[in-house]
Design a protein around this motif. Structure first.
Motif, PDB file in Angstrom:
ATOM      1  N   LEU A  47      11.372   1.083  46.542  1.00  0.00           N
ATOM      2  CA  LEU A  47      11.095  -0.326  46.265  1.00  0.00           C
ATOM      3  C   LEU A  47      11.881  -0.818  45.054  1.00  0.00           C
ATOM      4  O   LEU A  47      12.560  -1.858  45.118  1.00  0.00           O
ATOM      5  CB  LEU A  47       9.596  -0.508  46.036  1.00  0.00           C
ATOM      6  N   ILE A  48      11.791  -0.091  43.950  1.00  0.00           N
ATOM      7  CA  ILE A  48      12.482  -0.509  42.723  1.00  0.00           C
ATOM      8  C   ILE A  48      13.992  -0.475  42.909  1.00  0.00           C
ATOM      9  O   ILE A  48      14.714  -1.372  42.454  1.00  0.00           O
ATOM     10  CB  ILE A  48      12.063   0.391  41.544  1.00  0.00           C
ATOM     11  N   MET A  49      14.492   0.548  43.601  1.00  0.00           N
ATOM     12  CA  MET A  49      15.933   0.653  43.827  1.00  0.00           C
ATOM     13  C   MET A  49      16.445  -0.518  44.660  1.00  0.00           C
ATOM     14  O   MET A  49      17.470  -1.138  44.342  1.00  0.00           O
ATOM     15  CB  MET A  49      16.255   1.964  44.529  1.00  0.00           C
ATOM     16  N   LEU A  50      15.726  -0.838  45.733  1.00  0.00           N
ATOM     17  CA  LEU A  50      16.142  -1.957  46.579  1.00  0.00           C
ATOM     18  C   LEU A  50      16.074  -3.280  45.814  1.00  0.00           C
ATOM     19  O   LEU A  50      16.965  -4.124  45.937  1.00  0.00           O
ATOM     20  CB  LEU A  50      15.253  -2.023  47.822  1.00  0.00           C
ATOM     21  N   ALA A  51      15.008  -3.449  45.023  1.00  0.00           N
ATOM     22  CA  ALA A  51      14.892  -4.680  44.238  1.00  0.00           C
ATOM     23  C   ALA A  51      16.030  -4.800  43.238  1.00  0.00           C
ATOM     24  O   ALA A  51      16.593  -5.887  43.042  1.00  0.00           O
ATOM     25  CB  ALA A  51      13.545  -4.711  43.512  1.00  0.00           C
ATOM     26  N   ALA A  52      16.394  -3.676  42.599  1.00  0.00           N
ATOM     27  CA  ALA A  52      17.489  -3.700  41.628  1.00  0.00           C
ATOM     28  C   ALA A  52      18.823  -3.975  42.303  1.00  0.00           C
ATOM     29  O   ALA A  52      19.726  -4.570  41.701  1.00  0.00           O
ATOM     30  CB  ALA A  52      17.542  -2.370  40.872  1.00  0.00           C
ATOM     31  N   ARG A  53      18.969  -3.537  43.554  1.00  0.00           N
ATOM     32  CA  ARG A  53      20.207  -3.769  44.294  1.00  0.00           C
ATOM     33  C   ARG A  53      20.304  -5.194  44.828  1.00  0.00           C
ATOM     34  O   ARG A  53      21.364  -5.818  44.811  1.00  0.00           O
ATOM     35  CB  ARG A  53      20.302  -2.784  45.462  1.00  0.00           C
ATOM     36  N   VAL A  54      19.188  -5.711  45.333  1.00  0.00           N
ATOM     37  CA  VAL A  54      19.199  -7.015  45.979  1.00  0.00           C
ATOM     38  C   VAL A  54      19.198  -8.160  44.963  1.00  0.00           C
ATOM     39  O   VAL A  54      19.889  -9.174  45.142  1.00  0.00           O
ATOM     40  CB  VAL A  54      17.984  -7.134  46.925  1.00  0.00           C
ATOM     41  N   PHE A 276      12.595  -1.031  32.404  1.00  0.00           N
ATOM     42  CA  PHE A 276      11.675  -0.790  33.510  1.00  0.00           C
ATOM     43  C   PHE A 276      12.199   0.323  34.417  1.00  0.00           C
ATOM     44  O   PHE A 276      11.444   1.224  34.822  1.00  0.00           O
ATOM     45  CB  PHE A 276      11.495  -2.088  34.305  1.00  0.00           C
ATOM     46  N   VAL A 277      13.480   0.278  34.747  1.00  0.00           N
ATOM     47  CA  VAL A 277      14.080   1.330  35.572  1.00  0.00           C
ATOM     48  C   VAL A 277      14.000   2.676  34.865  1.00  0.00           C
ATOM     49  O   VAL A 277      13.671   3.706  35.466  1.00  0.00           O
ATOM     50  CB  VAL A 277      15.543   0.974  35.916  1.00  0.00           C
ATOM     51  N   THR A 278      14.306   2.682  33.567  1.00  0.00           N
ATOM     52  CA  THR A 278      14.272   3.926  32.797  1.00  0.00           C
ATOM     53  C   THR A 278      12.884   4.535  32.801  1.00  0.00           C
ATOM     54  O   THR A 278      12.713   5.749  33.001  1.00  0.00           O
ATOM     55  CB  THR A 278      14.725   3.663  31.345  1.00  0.00           C
ATOM     56  N   THR A 279      11.871   3.706  32.604  1.00  0.00           N
ATOM     57  CA  THR A 279      10.498   4.237  32.590  1.00  0.00           C
ATOM     58  C   THR A 279      10.074   4.713  33.969  1.00  0.00           C
ATOM     59  O   THR A 279       9.352   5.706  34.091  1.00  0.00           O
ATOM     60  CB  THR A 279       9.510   3.171  32.096  1.00  0.00           C
ATOM     61  N   ARG A 280      10.492   4.023  35.037  1.00  0.00           N
ATOM     62  CA  ARG A 280      10.127   4.474  36.388  1.00  0.00           C
ATOM     63  C   ARG A 280      10.722   5.851  36.668  1.00  0.00           C
ATOM     64  O   ARG A 280      10.068   6.693  37.286  1.00  0.00           O
ATOM     65  CB  ARG A 280      10.636   3.503  37.449  1.00  0.00           C
TER      66      ARG A 280
END
Length: 457
Positions: A47-54, A276-280
């Motif tokens: 979810l986070i990866m797709l959100a960061a990409r889109v 946020f990405v780093t903490t995830r």
């Protein structure tokens, strides 16, 4: 006689030990929960990866801030009913006190509904003051539905099972949004943050309906005449217990989500998104700590209130051993592949690898505490747990305001790491002193001296 006819006794001894471990019900149970938790983490990472990409970096930063805010306030909206319900279900079930059990279920449902209405109103006003009304409505609806599903998942976990509780509760929330973002990425279209939050809310609504169905079946099997039982209410006692757990859970959520909000305030949404990405990623160690929390909170209160301390210590030994193995493996993976993981999310986040490495040390230390916090909350020592979490949040927030302006994200992860190490040490000390149970991985160093005597009241 050939060597084949004389097997190495060391080999057979090792095989025997491995077989015994594999047949251990606690180990099998933990392994099942670990697989479930890993699936949840994969879904959340996707979810986070797709959100960061889109989304672009600014839009993803807004998503990160709102996601963190909803995660924080949904816990506030439960008014402490998550852990309270787990404790009450086991306490009243063990005593076969059906009227009080029915009363507390009604009490908790009404409390969470009131909490969602009260907290949701203030949350919407805050969100609408800085964002479009559609987005504010979407994130507020998600916040309220997440509060409901978080509460029902805890009850179903202890009454039915981890898969029915946390598995349904987590996957139903994230999967619809994952499918939406994946379709947007494939189509090359633009995503709407409001749509993501509406999908979160819809998934949470389905999860709550399933949880109600599971509990109806469970209660019907245990107490066939439950519908005709007149409920008994102890509101003063329940409010007093809930209040401490409400503050504790709120501070615990602040410990998890407040950092993103502070960074968004002190720096910018784009930097908040990077943090946020780093903490995830660093929270990969939550695979260990959350797995142990899910598994142990299903069994700790039952064993504790039945006085089965020998079985409880054996359970904690298994939990500690698996936690240690996951923490060590996680550190190796994170230090070796951290840059690659950051690149998968977005190439712009690769320079944050040193922050990821340092933060991983802190999250590993927090995972090493094991179910120490759960033991305190589920055995009547929620007041001590509250004080420890409050001090941790205060230490972390003070560190943010002192270090972030000068050192940016590195200052933030330094403050976070120090606070996590402090929290682990304090939780272990309090747990050992108040319950005579060591929930941390350090219990493995002194297994011979562990007591099987129930703690003093």
């Amino acid at each position: 006689m050939s060597a084949d006819q004389h097997p190495d006794p060391r080999a057979s001894g090792l095989a025997g030990r491995l077989t015994a471990v594999a047949r251990n019900p606690a180990v099998r149970g933990i392994a099942g929960v670990f697989v479930l938790k890993s699936s949840i983490i994969v879904a959340n990472f996707t979810l986070i990866m797709l959100a960061a990409r889109v989304l672009d970096t600014d839009a993803f930063g807004v998503f990160s801030i709102l996601f963190a805010a909803a995660g924080l306030f949904c816990i506030v909206a439960t008014f402490g009913q998550q852990v309270s319900l787990m404790r009450w279900w086991n306490e009243y079930s063990a005593a076969n006190d059906v009227p009080t059990l029915k009363g507390v279920l009604v009490f908790s449902a009404a409390t969470v509904a009131a909490g969602c209405a009260i907290v949701g109103s203030g949350f919407f006003l805050w969100a609408a003051s800085t964002h479009a009304l559609l987005l504010a409505s979407a994130v507020t609806l998600y916040m309220a539905m997440q509060a409901a599903v978080a509460t029902s998942a805890h009850l179903v976990r202890t009454a039915v099972g981890v898969g029915a509780g946390d598995g349904v509760g987590n996957l139903m929330v994230s999967v619809p949004a994952v499918l939406y973002l994946a379709a947007i990425l494939v189509a090359g279209a633009s995503a709407e943050v409001s749509t993501v939050f509406f999908l979160f809310a819809a998934g949470a609504g389905v999860a709550v309906c399933l949880h109600v169905l599971f509990m109806r079946r469970r209660i019907g099997a245990l107490y066939p005449g439950f519908a005709s039982v007149r409920p008994r209410f102890l509101p003063r006692e329940w409010r007093a217990r809930s209040f401490k757990l409400w503050i504790s859970n709120g501070l615990e959520a602040a410990n998890q989500y407040l950092d993103v909000l502070i960074i968004g305030y002190l720096m910018s949404p784009a930097v908040a998104g990077a943090y946020f990405v780093t903490t995830r990623l660093a929270n990969v160690f939550a695979t260990a700590s959350d797995t142990m929390h899910m598994f142990s909170t299903r069994h700790i209160p039952d064993l504790y209130y039945r006085g089965e301390m020998k079985q409880l210590n054996a359970l904690l030994n298994s939990v500690a051993a698996i936690t240690l193995a996951v923490v060590v493996a996680g550190m190796v993976v994170m230090l070796a592949g951290g840059k690659l993981f950051l690149m998968v999310f977005n190439e712009a986040y690769v320079p944050y690898y040193p922050a990821l490495a340092l933060l991983s040390v802190g999250t590993a230390a927090m995972a090493a505490a094991g179910p120490s916090g759960s033991i305190l909350m589920l055995t009547g020592h929620e007041g001590r747990y509250l004080r420890i979490i409050a001090l941790t949040v205060l230490l972390r927030a003070a560190g943010f305001f002192v270090l972030v302006p000068a050192f940016g994200i590195m200052g933030a992860v330094t403050a976070t790491t120090i606070s996590f190490v402090f929290m682990t040490a304090m939780l272990r000390h309090a747990c050992k002193r108040l319950t005579r149970l060591d929930g941390s991985v350090l219990r493995l160093a002194g297994r011979r001296g562990q007591t099987e005597v129930p703690p003093a009241e």
